[in-house]
Write a protein that holds these residues in place. Structure first.
Motif, PDB file in Angstrom:
ATOM      1  N   ASP A   1       0.855  -1.144  -0.047  1.00  0.00           N
ATOM      2  CA  ASP A   1      -0.134   0.370   0.133  1.00  0.00           C
ATOM      3  C   ASP A   1       1.164   1.170  -0.164  1.00  0.00           C
ATOM      4  OD1 ASP A   1      -1.821   1.731   0.264  1.00  0.00           O
ATOM      5  OD2 ASP A   1      -2.868   1.571   1.858  1.00  0.00           O
ATOM      6  N   TYR A   2       1.468   1.934  -1.259  1.00  0.00           N
ATOM      7  CA  TYR A   2       2.229   3.031  -1.143  1.00  0.00           C
ATOM      8  C   TYR A   2       1.996   4.242  -0.576  1.00  0.00           C
ATOM      9  CZ  TYR A   2       4.618   0.737  -4.090  1.00  0.00           C
ATOM     10  OH  TYR A   2       5.532  -1.156  -5.188  1.00  0.00           O
ATOM     11  N   ASP A   3       0.425   4.287  -0.290  1.00  0.00           N
ATOM     12  CA  ASP A   3      -0.282   5.647   0.014  1.00  0.00           C
ATOM     13  C   ASP A   3      -0.617   5.255   1.576  1.00  0.00           C
ATOM     14  OD1 ASP A   3      -0.742   6.836  -2.802  1.00  0.00           O
ATOM     15  OD2 ASP A   3      -2.796   5.495  -2.660  1.00  0.00           O
TER      16      ASP A   3
ATOM     17  N   TYR B   1       1.605   2.883   3.373  1.00  0.00           N
ATOM     18  CA  TYR B   1       3.215   2.697   4.067  1.00  0.00           C
ATOM     19  C   TYR B   1       3.051   3.454   6.022  1.00  0.00           C
ATOM     20  CZ  TYR B   1       6.175   5.281   2.128  1.00  0.00           C
ATOM     21  OH  TYR B   1       7.169   6.313   1.636  1.00  0.00           O
TER      22      TYR B   1
ATOM     23  N   ARG C   1       5.530  11.291   6.044  1.00  0.00           N
ATOM     24  CA  ARG C   1       6.372  10.552   4.950  1.00  0.00           C
ATOM     25  C   ARG C   1       8.034  10.511   5.712  1.00  0.00           C
ATOM     26  NH1 ARG C   1       5.688  10.430  -1.816  1.00  0.00           N
ATOM     27  NH2 ARG C   1       3.162   9.019  -1.402  1.00  0.00           N
TER      28      ARG C   1
END
Length: 144
Positions: A7-9, A11, A107
């Motif tokens: 899940d790139y959105d 993590y 991030r």
């Protein structure tokens, strides 16, 4: 064998604590360079100049006067980063707003919590000044 989807959105929303195990704190840097300095590798690689290095860990070789903040936690480092970003955001244009702040700083917090260094760069309005923001993880015992 199958690999679970990534899940790139989301993590970066999972808390990490690797920095504690690694015994880190962070040195925070900001440099403004004109275009000529930005493109001059010799000046940027010189440990005696205030110009942002091309290799992020080389900030640690720069003069002590370039150190702008020492953060004891990832949250403190992100707080410093946010303050610097807010001050240049109006001049950095679309590059500074391409990623939503929640994601940008989420991030950053995740990366720092993992023990990863951060380096952001923006050309300011007019394109003649480049700003680099860097947060570099170092061992807790480096100051004493």
């Amino acid at each position: 064998m199958s690999i679970a989807p990534f899940d790139y959105d989301a993590y970066w929303r999972r808390p990490r604590d690797d920095w504690r195990e690694k015994g880190l704190h962070w040195h925070c840097y900001m440099a403004r360079m004109d275009g000529a300095t930005f493109g001059n590798d010799l000046v940027r690689e010189d440990p005696n100049t205030d110009a942002a290095p091309k290799i992020i860990r080389d900030w640690l070789r720069k003069p002590a006067r370039t150190l702008q903040h020492v953060a004891k936690t990832p949250d403190s480092a992100v707080e410093w980063l946010r303050g610097q970003w807010e001050s240049i955001r109006p001049s950095a244009g679309q590059a500074a707003t391409a990623i939503e702040p929640e994601t940008l700083f989420g991030r950053a917090l995740y990366d720092l919590s993992c023990g990863t260094d951060i380096c952001w760069g923006y050309w300011l309005s007019g394109g003649s000044t480049h700003v680099q923001l860097a947060v570099v993880g170092v061992a807790d015992g480096c100051h004493g």
